[in-house]
Design a protein around this motif. Structure first.
Motif, PDB file in Angstrom:
ATOM      1  N   GLU A 187      24.749  13.407   2.147  1.00 15.43           N
ATOM      2  CA  GLU A 187      25.927  13.958   1.828  1.00 15.43           C
ATOM      3  C   GLU A 187      27.133  13.126   1.748  1.00 15.43           C
ATOM      4  OE1 GLU A 187      26.921  17.828   2.393  1.00 15.43           O
ATOM      5  OE2 GLU A 187      24.909  18.822   1.675  1.00 15.43           O
ATOM      6  N   MET A 188      27.363  12.457   0.785  1.00 22.00           N
ATOM      7  CA  MET A 188      28.570  11.502   0.862  1.00 22.00           C
ATOM      8  C   MET A 188      28.638  11.172  -0.633  1.00 22.00           C
ATOM      9  SD  MET A 188      25.701   9.925   0.989  1.00 22.00           S
ATOM     10  CE  MET A 188      24.951   8.664  -0.245  1.00 22.00           C
ATOM     11  N   PRO A 189      30.020  10.701  -0.740  1.00 21.49           N
ATOM     12  CA  PRO A 189      30.099  10.070  -2.299  1.00 21.49           C
ATOM     13  C   PRO A 189      29.428   8.788  -2.235  1.00 21.49           C
ATOM     14  CG  PRO A 189      32.246  10.358  -0.906  1.00 21.49           C
ATOM     15  CD  PRO A 189      31.264  10.581   0.028  1.00 21.49           C
ATOM     16  N   MET A 213      20.109  12.890   0.434  1.00 18.39           N
ATOM     17  CA  MET A 213      19.802  14.362   0.597  1.00 18.39           C
ATOM     18  C   MET A 213      21.091  14.944   0.524  1.00 18.39           C
ATOM     19  SD  MET A 213      18.304  15.946   4.038  1.00 18.39           S
ATOM     20  CE  MET A 213      16.447  16.069   3.685  1.00 18.39           C
ATOM     21  N   PHE A 214      21.114  15.987  -0.130  1.00 23.25           N
ATOM     22  CA  PHE A 214      21.911  17.000  -0.350  1.00 23.25           C
ATOM     23  C   PHE A 214      21.482  18.575   0.050  1.00 23.25           C
ATOM     24  CE2 PHE A 214      24.397  13.620  -2.412  1.00 23.25           C
ATOM     25  CZ  PHE A 214      25.783  13.780  -2.324  1.00 23.25           C
ATOM     26  N   GLY A 215      22.656  19.315   0.663  1.00 21.83           N
ATOM     27  CA  GLY A 215      22.425  20.521   0.920  1.00 21.83           C
ATOM     28  C   GLY A 215      22.763  21.581  -0.342  1.00 21.83           C
ATOM     29  N   ASP A 216      23.071  22.843   0.067  1.00 21.39           N
ATOM     30  CA  ASP A 216      23.373  23.799  -0.806  1.00 21.39           C
ATOM     31  C   ASP A 216      24.722  23.938  -0.859  1.00 21.39           C
ATOM     32  OD1 ASP A 216      22.880  25.895  -2.610  1.00 21.39           O
ATOM     33  OD2 ASP A 216      21.871  27.132  -1.346  1.00 21.39           O
ATOM     34  N   HIS A 240      25.580   9.695   7.589  1.00 19.36           N
ATOM     35  CA  HIS A 240      25.866  10.976   7.220  1.00 19.36           C
ATOM     36  C   HIS A 240      27.484  11.084   6.910  1.00 19.36           C
ATOM     37  CE1 HIS A 240      27.218  15.276   8.392  1.00 19.36           C
ATOM     38  NE2 HIS A 240      26.758  15.304   7.394  1.00 19.36           N
ATOM     39  N   SER A 241      27.790  11.875   5.352  1.00 16.20           N
ATOM     40  CA  SER A 241      29.213  11.916   5.223  1.00 16.20           C
ATOM     41  C   SER A 241      29.842  10.689   5.290  1.00 16.20           C
ATOM     42  CB  SER A 241      29.796  12.863   6.191  1.00 16.20           C
ATOM     43  OG  SER A 241      30.873  13.636   5.805  1.00 16.20           O
ATOM     44  N   GLU A 242      31.010  10.522   5.869  1.00 19.47           N
ATOM     45  CA  GLU A 242      31.802   9.200   6.055  1.00 19.47           C
ATOM     46  C   GLU A 242      30.920   8.173   6.052  1.00 19.47           C
ATOM     47  OE1 GLU A 242      33.676   8.127   9.874  1.00 19.47           O
ATOM     48  OE2 GLU A 242      35.622   8.257   8.649  1.00 19.47           O
ATOM     49  N   SER A 243      29.878   8.098   6.802  1.00 17.11           N
ATOM     50  CA  SER A 243      28.881   6.875   6.980  1.00 17.11           C
ATOM     51  C   SER A 243      27.580   7.042   6.040  1.00 17.11           C
ATOM     52  CB  SER A 243      28.476   6.845   8.505  1.00 17.11           C
ATOM     53  OG  SER A 243      27.402   7.715   8.756  1.00 17.11           O
ATOM     54  N   GLY A 244      27.617   8.123   5.209  1.00 15.44           N
ATOM     55  CA  GLY A 244      26.427   8.052   4.238  1.00 15.44           C
ATOM     56  C   GLY A 244      26.216   7.095   3.683  1.00 15.44           C
ATOM     57  N   PHE A 245      27.130   6.271   3.149  1.00 10.82           N
ATOM     58  CA  PHE A 245      26.764   5.161   2.290  1.00 10.82           C
ATOM     59  C   PHE A 245      26.971   3.928   3.266  1.00 10.82           C
ATOM     60  CE2 PHE A 245      27.512   2.650  -1.777  1.00 10.82           C
ATOM     61  CZ  PHE A 245      26.387   3.107  -2.478  1.00 10.82           C
TER      62      PHE A 245
END
Lengths: 364, 364
Positions: B257-259, B279-282, B232-237
């Motif tokens: 939700e990450m680059p 997955m991405f939110g709104d 997630h986020s920082e660890s998303g990738f």
């Protein structure tokens, strides 16, 4: 022909000892089977106690994050598990020592069950707290960032404690010197590398005084409508420090292997109202290079403390394991091979002194 | 008298909508009751993955501890719970983002069940990892101590990231600006102070390159004989970065939700062999002052990544929640009010794409 005297003794000894050993073996096998059963949890989760907002300096920005604003510091992370009918017993709060986290109480370095799960299986609600400024509780990094930005001199950096393998070996009493073990040592030394992974930087020097963990422990006991506070080593006297801030929720104190602070009569009077157990392991004076830890002196100081509580009418006990015939325990006794036997001692003490005994009649 | 056309529409709509709402209400009530049942755990515990010894400088001594010696760094703390028959499903490893710990996945700020327990109740073994250099994994403090002792200049201090409340509000998309919320926002904003307590210093800047967490995640998947990695986020990738180091244990990747990093064809070919969900939110473009986070750009970059995987024969999916009619999700969607609905989406995806679907035929 009459058997010689020594043979009778031998036979009697064998007649007694063999069934005892067999009994122990059966008990251990029975416990092992019990512990393999699925664990039933009524509820579990995590939350924080305490914490205050702190304004950040307005400059400079860090890592692209906007400068300034507020952060939260001094909070204490707590995770818990409650067994079915957990409200039949007083909850137990476990707080770890220096350079460690709540991992202390979980699976041992050699993969056996820790006190956290064992207490739950014995019907107790268990709360593990990461000390404020450690692990999941976070810490206040503002001074480090201020030094980095040049607004504060390096001399103001916190003293970040990090115990080396070598220091831990003797402070934790795995043997007389690094690499050597005690023949009767109970610590699973073959897995010591896994203990080293638990040892993390200790940032208590970043905390305000008094240590917010004390207040947070007292608040947790109130929130739980009564709890037994347990501390170890650096946090060994934290139950007492918490009780001096607010004793209302603290139903019992278990202090394991720590220096006992010198208390004045008023403080002793407050603490004597709460059942107190102090536990020490073996080989207290048998290590060289223990650094700041002088376990023999700590033991003596805690003997005095226990006597003071008793003199004030308190229900206090020093459980010095070698005196009970339990030998070879290290400082990390919750991870030692006999850790569940020691847990049983604590649970028995709780049952007798916290849960079924009438309140001690402390002198005013 | 014939009812006007619009009245018929209204009646039809009511006839459809009322039972649907009632159905949802029944489903929610049913789930709420289910989640109150005792949780049965086959096994639980914690352990470390990775970690290396590092020699400390020989001087000066710190806090009375002996100088020099070795410490362990770069290890990753993992806690787990396995439900009965947990081996019927692939284990799920959850790794938190910047300035957070595994607390991310536990009890939500407003006290609801987190994804950790929910996945266990859905029959999955769950492994929560604190990133190397965070929380119970500890961090390498040697540079801080070297600056303090004067052997290294303050400019070498690590950049300790600590997101302020104000920064988090917009980066996590609770509203367009600090203190303002989106009318349809799903984050339990009344409990935002509890989220702030989860935000702890991020010391990833102390880590060597490549980030040891990647290697540790890959090693954990191998140790588990197959696992789904979720970041997630920082660890998303991180699941993808782990797969590029060693894909053998990685049965699925869930990136939230990450680059998405730019990948070359060889890397895409490796990753396309593993089912992947993003997955991405709104409200991706609806915040001001998001700092380093540009969620619209991240979403676009990940769209490209998903297309690249598909073009290479991979089984990859972009789950953009607003497109599914799920509105108002924040960056902390595992804590949003509809967090268990989102968990169901993930579990359904796992069932269909990781557990029952034949392996994707990735192009060589």
């Amino acid at each position: 022909m009459k058997a010689p005297y020594w043979k009778s003794i031998l036979i009697i000894a064998v007649v007694i000892a063999v069934p005892m050993a067999a009994q122990n073996k059966t008990d251990n096998a029975k416990r092992r089977d019990e512990l393999k059963k699925p664990l039933v949890i009524a509820s579990q989760g995590s939350f924080f106690v305490g914490g205050e907002s702190k304004a950040l300096p307005s400059a400079p920005a860090r890592g692209g994050f906007a400068a300034g604003g507020d952060v939260t510091v001094n909070q204490m992370y707590v995770q818990y598990q409650t067994p079915p009918d957990g409200d039949r017993h007083v909850p137990v709060v476990m707080v770890h020592g220096c350079c460690l986290s709540s991992k202390t109480w979980e699976t041992t370095p050699d993969g056996r069950m820790g006190w956290d799960e064992y207490f739950v299986r014995k019907g107790r609600s268990v709360y593990l707290a990461d000390q404020s400024s450690r692990a999941r509780s976070g810490f206040d990094p503002t001074t480090i960032n201020a030094v980095r930005s040049g607004t504060v001199p390096p001399s103001q950096l916190p003293n970040v404690l990090m115990a080396s393998h070598q220091t831990a070996w003797t402070i934790f009493r795995f043997g007389p010197t690094f690499g050597q073990t005690f023949p009767d040592g109970q610590f699973p030394i073959e897995a010591v590398d896994e203990l080293y992974k638990q040892m993390i930087p200790d940032l208590n020097s970043t905390l305000p005084s008094p240590n917010p963990t004390w207040k947070n422990m007292a608040a947790l006991a109130v929130k739980l409508k009564g709890a037994i506070l347990m501390g170890h080593s650096e946090s060994g006297f934290f139950p007492e420090q918490a009780a001096l801030i607010d004793p209302t929720g603290i139903k019992g104190m278990i202090s394991i292997e720590m220096p006992c602070a010198t208390m004045n009569p008023t403080q002793i009077s407050t603490l004597a109202k709460i059942p107190t157990l102090v536990m020490f392991g073996d080989h207290l004076g048998d290590v060289q290079g223990g650094g700041p830890a002088n376990w023999s002196a700590s033991y003596q100081g805690c003997q005095t403390f226990v006597q003071q509580l008793k003199s004030a009418g308190g229900d206090a006990e020093m459980m010095y394991l070698p005196e009970l015939g339990i030998k070879g325990n290290s400082h990390m006794l919750m991870q030692d091979r006999n850790n569940l036997d020691l847990a049983d001692l604590l649970i028995n003490w709780i049952d007798k002194h916290v849960e079924s005994k009438p309140k001690p009649t402390a002198k005013p």
